[in-house]
Design a protein around this motif. Structure first.
Motif, PDB file in Angstrom:
ATOM      1  N   MET A 199     -47.428 -30.573 -36.320  1.00 26.83           N
ATOM      2  CA  MET A 199     -46.666 -30.094 -35.168  1.00 26.83           C
ATOM      3  C   MET A 199     -45.375 -30.887 -34.978  1.00 26.83           C
ATOM      4  SD  MET A 199     -49.238 -32.315 -34.446  1.00 26.83           S
ATOM      5  CE  MET A 199     -50.602 -31.199 -34.137  1.00 26.83           C
ATOM      6  N   PRO A 200     -44.334 -30.274 -34.401  1.00 25.21           N
ATOM      7  CA  PRO A 200     -43.110 -31.021 -34.115  1.00 25.21           C
ATOM      8  C   PRO A 200     -43.413 -32.257 -33.269  1.00 25.21           C
ATOM      9  CG  PRO A 200     -42.781 -28.673 -33.767  1.00 25.21           C
ATOM     10  CD  PRO A 200     -44.255 -28.865 -33.972  1.00 25.21           C
ATOM     11  N   THR A 201     -42.802 -33.374 -33.635  1.00 24.31           N
ATOM     12  CA  THR A 201     -43.110 -34.649 -32.979  1.00 24.31           C
ATOM     13  C   THR A 201     -41.821 -35.386 -32.635  1.00 24.31           C
ATOM     14  OG1 THR A 201     -45.212 -34.847 -34.178  1.00 24.31           O
ATOM     15  CG2 THR A 201     -44.284 -36.872 -33.244  1.00 24.31           C
ATOM     16  N   LEU A 202     -41.770 -35.867 -31.407  1.00 27.42           N
ATOM     17  CA  LEU A 202     -40.653 -36.691 -30.944  1.00 27.42           C
ATOM     18  C   LEU A 202     -41.129 -38.128 -30.798  1.00 27.42           C
ATOM     19  CD1 LEU A 202     -37.778 -37.069 -29.717  1.00 27.42           C
ATOM     20  CD2 LEU A 202     -38.812 -36.545 -27.487  1.00 27.42           C
ATOM     21  N   LEU A 203     -40.432 -39.055 -31.459  1.00 20.57           N
ATOM     22  CA  LEU A 203     -40.708 -40.486 -31.336  1.00 20.57           C
ATOM     23  C   LEU A 203     -39.587 -41.113 -30.519  1.00 20.57           C
ATOM     24  CD1 LEU A 203     -41.467 -40.730 -35.090  1.00 20.57           C
ATOM     25  CD2 LEU A 203     -43.143 -41.477 -33.420  1.00 20.57           C
ATOM     26  N   VAL A 204     -39.947 -41.736 -29.400  1.00 18.49           N
ATOM     27  CA  VAL A 204     -38.958 -42.358 -28.521  1.00 18.49           C
ATOM     28  C   VAL A 204     -39.301 -43.835 -28.376  1.00 18.49           C
ATOM     29  CG1 VAL A 204     -37.693 -42.188 -26.355  1.00 18.49           C
ATOM     30  CG2 VAL A 204     -38.903 -40.189 -27.229  1.00 18.49           C
ATOM     31  N   PHE A 205     -38.337 -44.689 -28.685  1.00 21.13           N
ATOM     32  CA  PHE A 205     -38.535 -46.132 -28.576  1.00 21.13           C
ATOM     33  C   PHE A 205     -37.387 -46.758 -27.793  1.00 21.13           C
ATOM     34  CE2 PHE A 205     -41.624 -45.765 -31.935  1.00 21.13           C
ATOM     35  CZ  PHE A 205     -42.406 -46.913 -31.843  1.00 21.13           C
ATOM     36  N   GLY A 206     -37.688 -47.812 -27.066  1.00 20.45           N
ATOM     37  CA  GLY A 206     -36.649 -48.650 -26.497  1.00 20.45           C
ATOM     38  C   GLY A 206     -36.110 -49.580 -27.571  1.00 20.45           C
ATOM     39  N   GLU A 207     -34.805 -49.747 -27.622  1.00 20.44           N
ATOM     40  CA  GLU A 207     -34.219 -50.618 -28.642  1.00 20.44           C
ATOM     41  C   GLU A 207     -34.630 -52.074 -28.462  1.00 20.44           C
ATOM     42  OE1 GLU A 207     -29.995 -50.078 -28.693  1.00 20.44           O
ATOM     43  OE2 GLU A 207     -30.119 -48.105 -29.677  1.00 20.44           O
ATOM     44  N   ASN A 208     -35.061 -52.425 -27.244  1.00 18.14           N
ATOM     45  CA  ASN A 208     -35.402 -53.816 -26.939  1.00 18.14           C
ATOM     46  C   ASN A 208     -36.893 -53.989 -26.660  1.00 18.14           C
ATOM     47  OD1 ASN A 208     -32.555 -53.060 -25.472  1.00 18.14           O
ATOM     48  ND2 ASN A 208     -32.432 -54.971 -26.613  1.00 18.14           N
ATOM     49  N   ASP A 209     -37.708 -53.191 -27.341  1.00 18.36           N
ATOM     50  CA  ASP A 209     -39.159 -53.273 -27.184  1.00 18.36           C
ATOM     51  C   ASP A 209     -39.654 -54.635 -27.662  1.00 18.36           C
ATOM     52  OD1 ASP A 209     -41.980 -52.925 -27.372  1.00 18.36           O
ATOM     53  OD2 ASP A 209     -41.723 -50.765 -27.611  1.00 18.36           O
ATOM     54  N   ALA A 210     -40.314 -55.376 -26.771  1.00 20.76           N
ATOM     55  CA  ALA A 210     -40.809 -56.713 -27.110  1.00 20.76           C
ATOM     56  C   ALA A 210     -42.290 -56.713 -27.485  1.00 20.76           C
ATOM     57  CB  ALA A 210     -40.578 -57.664 -25.935  1.00 20.76           C
ATOM     58  N   LEU A 211     -42.931 -55.534 -27.441  1.00 15.81           N
ATOM     59  CA  LEU A 211     -44.363 -55.462 -27.715  1.00 15.81           C
ATOM     60  C   LEU A 211     -44.688 -54.720 -29.009  1.00 15.81           C
ATOM     61  CD1 LEU A 211     -45.727 -54.811 -24.117  1.00 15.81           C
ATOM     62  CD2 LEU A 211     -45.695 -56.958 -25.396  1.00 15.81           C
ATOM     63  N   ILE A 212     -43.912 -53.705 -29.313  1.00  8.43           N
ATOM     64  CA  ILE A 212     -44.054 -52.984 -30.585  1.00  8.43           C
ATOM     65  C   ILE A 212     -42.702 -53.014 -31.274  1.00  8.43           C
ATOM     66  CG2 ILE A 212     -44.473 -50.750 -31.692  1.00  8.43           C
ATOM     67  CD1 ILE A 212     -46.553 -50.133 -29.615  1.00  8.43           C
ATOM     68  N   PRO A 213     -42.618 -53.633 -32.438  1.00  4.14           N
ATOM     69  CA  PRO A 213     -43.693 -54.229 -33.226  1.00  4.14           C
ATOM     70  C   PRO A 213     -44.203 -55.533 -32.635  1.00  4.14           C
ATOM     71  CG  PRO A 213     -41.600 -54.727 -34.221  1.00  4.14           C
ATOM     72  CD  PRO A 213     -41.313 -53.784 -33.097  1.00  4.14           C
ATOM     73  N   ASN A 214     -45.409 -55.914 -33.064  1.00  3.98           N
ATOM     74  CA  ASN A 214     -45.991 -57.176 -32.639  1.00  3.98           C
ATOM     75  C   ASN A 214     -45.172 -58.329 -33.222  1.00  3.98           C
ATOM     76  OD1 ASN A 214     -47.920 -59.586 -33.145  1.00  3.98           O
ATOM     77  ND2 ASN A 214     -48.993 -58.344 -31.630  1.00  3.98           N
ATOM     78  N   LYS A 215     -44.589 -59.128 -32.326  1.00  6.50           N
ATOM     79  CA  LYS A 215     -43.663 -60.177 -32.777  1.00  6.50           C
ATOM     80  C   LYS A 215     -44.365 -61.324 -33.516  1.00  6.50           C
ATOM     81  CE  LYS A 215     -40.376 -57.928 -30.781  1.00  6.50           C
ATOM     82  NZ  LYS A 215     -39.575 -56.997 -31.601  1.00  6.50           N
ATOM     83  N   TYR A 216     -45.667 -61.476 -33.268  1.00  7.03           N
ATOM     84  CA  TYR A 216     -46.411 -62.560 -33.906  1.00  7.03           C
ATOM     85  C   TYR A 216     -46.839 -62.170 -35.314  1.00  7.03           C
ATOM     86  CZ  TYR A 216     -50.008 -66.113 -34.661  1.00  7.03           C
ATOM     87  OH  TYR A 216     -50.767 -67.136 -35.184  1.00  7.03           O
TER      88      TYR A 216
END
Length: 266
Positions: A199-216
């Motif tokens: 199915m058509p899928t929209l992926l929306v992310f914040g450019e300053n996401d501090a949780l995904i990806p996992n920084k550790y």
């Protein structure tokens, strides 16, 4: 002219919240998008106003809960919008019953990163019912702040609700649900199954996401790189990156998120 026939033809837009969250996570989006779509949101079992005692916590069970509510409301097909853990739940539901999912909207979804068995075990050992119950008020505030690029003042009612939960008789069961959800996310990965989504899928992310990806565990990954993983593995997908936005982007930058959703659903 607005008619009952037109209302019947509107897409159902079904919102699924993330880890430790609840239905109000979508209040800024429902307020706007309900003008053009039939909107519905739920509190997953163990969260918000849903049952917390004896809850079965798994991605498969949460996905089934989403589909069962659709059955109860006589909704044959819907657009699923999931944030973070809710994104992984939405993906799982789409894999379980693709004919029920018209489109997918994934806001900073879990499930696109991969982790080693050792890393998965560390997740489960770090987030336990006991660790959640021992969280101090200042740690609650810090955990909210990390969700945002610049935390908006109107997130305070959510913080207050979380602090009230700590004094509730349900807090033990809530803590089990949150810890169980973390274990379920890593124990029921969807990464290898993403190419099955049609199915058509929209992926929306914040450019300053501090949780995904996992920084550790994945210090060299960026949110854009994770979004691109989704775009590469989900064939009929597109990516929108929201500037000056963190992990909780639909609450921090609702105008940008809502516009991306409207454009996607045209």
């Amino acid at each position: 002219m607005w008619t009952k026939e037109k209302a019947r033809k509107l897409s159902f837009l079904y919102f699924i919240h993330g880890l430790g969250s609840y239905l109000p996570a979508w209040e800024k989006n429902i307020a706007e998008l309900s003008r053009n779509y039939r909107t519905i949101a739920l509190d997953l079992p163990g969260y918000g106003k849903s049952t917390k005692e004896g809850v079965q916590v798994s991605m498969a069970h949460y996905a089934n809960t989403v589909l069962v509510l659709m059955d109860k409301l006589k909704i044959k097909q819907a657009v699923l919008a999931g944030h973070s853990m809710g994104g992984q739940v939405a993906i799982t539901a789409a894999l379980q019953a693709p004919e029920r999912v018209k489109k997918l909207i994934l806001a900073a979804p879990a499930g696109l990163e991969t982790f080693t068995n050792q890393q998965k075990q560390q997740f489960k050992e770090t987030v336990t019912p006991e660790s959640i119950q021992n969280t101090k008020p200042e740690q609650v505030l810090a955990s909210y702040k990390v969700n945002f690029y610049q935390m908006p003042a109107d997130v305070q009612p959510m913080i207050d609700d979380r602090l009230k939960m700590a004094t509730s008789a349900d807090f033990g069961n809530y803590s089990k649900a949150v810890a169980g959800s973390v274990a379920a996310m890593v124990d029921e990965p969807v990464y290898d199954k993403l190419p099955q989504l049609q199915m058509p899928t929209l992926l929306v992310f914040g450019e300053n996401d501090a949780l995904i990806p996992n920084k550790y565990f994945n210090p060299n990954l960026t949110s854009k790189a994770v979004a691109d993983i989704g775009k590469e593995r989900i064939r009929n997908s597109q990516v929108v990156m929201v500037p000056d936005a963190g992990h909780f982007l639909q609450f921090e930058k609702p105008e940008a998120f809502n516009e991306a959703v409207r454009d996607f659903l045209k």
